[in-house]
Design a protein around this motif. Structure first.
Motif, PDB file in Angstrom:
ATOM      1  N   TRP A   1       1.752   5.296   0.165  1.00 38.36           N
ATOM      2  CA  TRP A   1       0.857   6.511  -0.513  1.00 38.36           C
ATOM      3  C   TRP A   1       2.016   7.703  -0.773  1.00 38.36           C
ATOM      4  O   TRP A   1       2.078   8.142  -1.770  1.00 38.36           O
ATOM      5  N   PHE A   2       2.852   8.229  -0.090  1.00 40.18           N
ATOM      6  CA  PHE A   2       3.765   9.194  -0.164  1.00 40.18           C
ATOM      7  C   PHE A   2       4.735   9.157  -1.315  1.00 40.18           C
ATOM      8  O   PHE A   2       4.952  10.126  -1.917  1.00 40.18           O
ATOM      9  N   VAL A   3       5.338   7.955  -1.176  1.00 39.20           N
ATOM     10  CA  VAL A   3       6.507   7.876  -2.302  1.00 39.20           C
ATOM     11  C   VAL A   3       5.924   7.744  -3.440  1.00 39.20           C
ATOM     12  O   VAL A   3       6.783   7.877  -4.497  1.00 39.20           O
ATOM     13  N   HIS A   4       4.809   7.440  -3.736  1.00 40.43           N
ATOM     14  CA  HIS A   4       4.068   7.350  -5.215  1.00 40.43           C
ATOM     15  C   HIS A   4       3.545   8.701  -5.607  1.00 40.43           C
ATOM     16  O   HIS A   4       3.276   8.787  -6.629  1.00 40.43           O
ATOM     17  N   ILE A   5       3.494   9.564  -5.017  1.00 32.32           N
ATOM     18  CA  ILE A   5       3.320  10.980  -5.379  1.00 32.32           C
ATOM     19  C   ILE A   5       4.317  11.648  -5.856  1.00 32.32           C
ATOM     20  O   ILE A   5       5.679  11.401  -5.693  1.00 32.32           O
TER      21      ILE A   5
ATOM     22  N   CYS B   1       0.747   5.522 -11.246  1.00 31.35           N
ATOM     23  CA  CYS B   1       0.020   4.304 -11.260  1.00 31.35           C
ATOM     24  C   CYS B   1       0.959   3.090 -11.395  1.00 31.35           C
ATOM     25  O   CYS B   1       2.388   3.149 -11.474  1.00 31.35           O
ATOM     26  N   LYS B   2       0.519   1.947 -11.201  1.00 34.00           N
ATOM     27  CA  LYS B   2       1.079   0.735 -11.148  1.00 34.00           C
ATOM     28  C   LYS B   2       2.147   0.404 -12.452  1.00 34.00           C
ATOM     29  O   LYS B   2       3.122  -0.072 -12.773  1.00 34.00           O
TER      30      LYS B   2
ATOM     31  N   ALA C   1      -4.030  -4.418  -0.497  1.00 30.69           N
ATOM     32  CA  ALA C   1      -2.710  -4.657   0.525  1.00 30.69           C
ATOM     33  C   ALA C   1      -1.497  -4.140   0.453  1.00 30.69           C
ATOM     34  O   ALA C   1      -0.719  -3.870   1.116  1.00 30.69           O
ATOM     35  N   GLU C   2      -1.260  -3.360  -1.078  1.00 30.14           N
ATOM     36  CA  GLU C   2      -0.078  -2.840  -1.381  1.00 30.14           C
ATOM     37  C   GLU C   2       0.119  -1.540  -0.477  1.00 30.14           C
ATOM     38  O   GLU C   2       1.039  -1.154  -0.094  1.00 30.14           O
TER      39      GLU C   2
ATOM     40  N   ASP D   1       2.509  -0.872   3.826  1.00 28.38           N
ATOM     41  CA  ASP D   1       3.471  -0.230   3.715  1.00 28.38           C
ATOM     42  C   ASP D   1       2.900   1.455   4.006  1.00 28.38           C
ATOM     43  O   ASP D   1       2.242   2.039   3.291  1.00 28.38           O
ATOM     44  N   SER D   2       3.306   1.903   5.239  1.00 32.64           N
ATOM     45  CA  SER D   2       2.799   3.234   5.706  1.00 32.64           C
ATOM     46  C   SER D   2       3.027   4.303   4.681  1.00 32.64           C
ATOM     47  O   SER D   2       2.496   5.429   4.727  1.00 32.64           O
ATOM     48  N   SER D   3       4.356   4.183   4.093  1.00 31.53           N
ATOM     49  CA  SER D   3       4.951   5.162   3.205  1.00 31.53           C
ATOM     50  C   SER D   3       4.284   4.831   1.811  1.00 31.53           C
ATOM     51  O   SER D   3       4.890   5.765   0.852  1.00 31.53           O
TER      52      SER D   3
END
Length: 208
Positions: free
Chosen positions: A13-17, A46-47, A4-5, A9-11
């Motif tokens: 993936w990118f903001v966690h790179i 990672c979280k 769900a996380e 939020d469509s961004s």
């Protein structure tokens, strides 16, 4: 993270790179519309705050009319592989430093007698640059008349390797330098001769 996380939020993936990898990904991802399939390697947070290396392989899916419909793909955690590569690079760097700065010169030449590898000490002894040495026949710098015949005989398997061989080399400036050579044959897994490696020690002071 849970699914769900990512989805809400469509961004996400990118903001966690990793920030250092984001510019590369921004540049590379659009290329999937040309290549249909693309693969990337980047660090992902990672979280718990750790960054791990991911291999991300994506494929563009089109509808029946050829229009882009979605991108599917999978991740592979390659953190351990990256760590192993870093260890290997560090080991190679240490070996190169040890090889280049060894107190004696080092040379390798192939079955035709052409120099394929030298270390910095060898270059310092003779005054040549690496580019000037690589590709030259070893007897071009070896003043001893019998050197060529002996080297070719060793490469043909007709003579054994030698120890404590005194030779005279010619420096780039034309001066002569007495050296002590110890050579070894380079062979493949079947025992076929591939070349010769040798150490070169400047014995000018000892001769004096």
């Amino acid at each position: 993270y849970n699914a769900a996380e990512f989805i809400r939020d469509s961004s996400f993936w990118f903001v966690h790179i990793h920030p250092e990898d984001q510019p590369i990904i921004s540049e590379e991802v659009p290329k999937i519309f040309e290549k249909e399939f693309h693969a990337y390697e980047y660090r992902f947070r990672c979280k718990d705050g750790r960054y791990i290396w991911m291999s991300d392989q994506m494929k563009l899916v089109r509808d029946n009319d050829g229009n882009p419909m979605e991108i599917i793909g999978f991740w592979l955690d390659i953190t351990e592989r990256k760590r192993a590569e870093e260890v290997l690079l560090e080991s190679e760097a240490r070996f190169k430093e040890l090889y280049d700065m060894a107190p004696i010169g080092y040379q390798e030449y192939d079955t035709s007698g052409r120099i394929t590898r030298v270390n910095q000490t060898d270059l310092d002894i003779l005054g040549y640059s690496r580019e000037e040495m690589i590709g030259q026949y070893i007897w071009k710098i070896n003043r001893d008349e019998v050197a060529r015949e002996q080297i070719l005989a060793k490469l043909a398997g007709e003579l054994p390797s030698g120890r404590q061989l005194e030779r005279t080399y010619i420096r780039k400036d034309g001066t002569l330098v007495p050296v002590l050579i110890e050579d070894r044959l380079i062979t493949d897994e079947r025992g076929k001769i591939k070349g010769i490696r040798c150490t070169v020690q400047d014995i000018t002071e000892r001769k004096r």
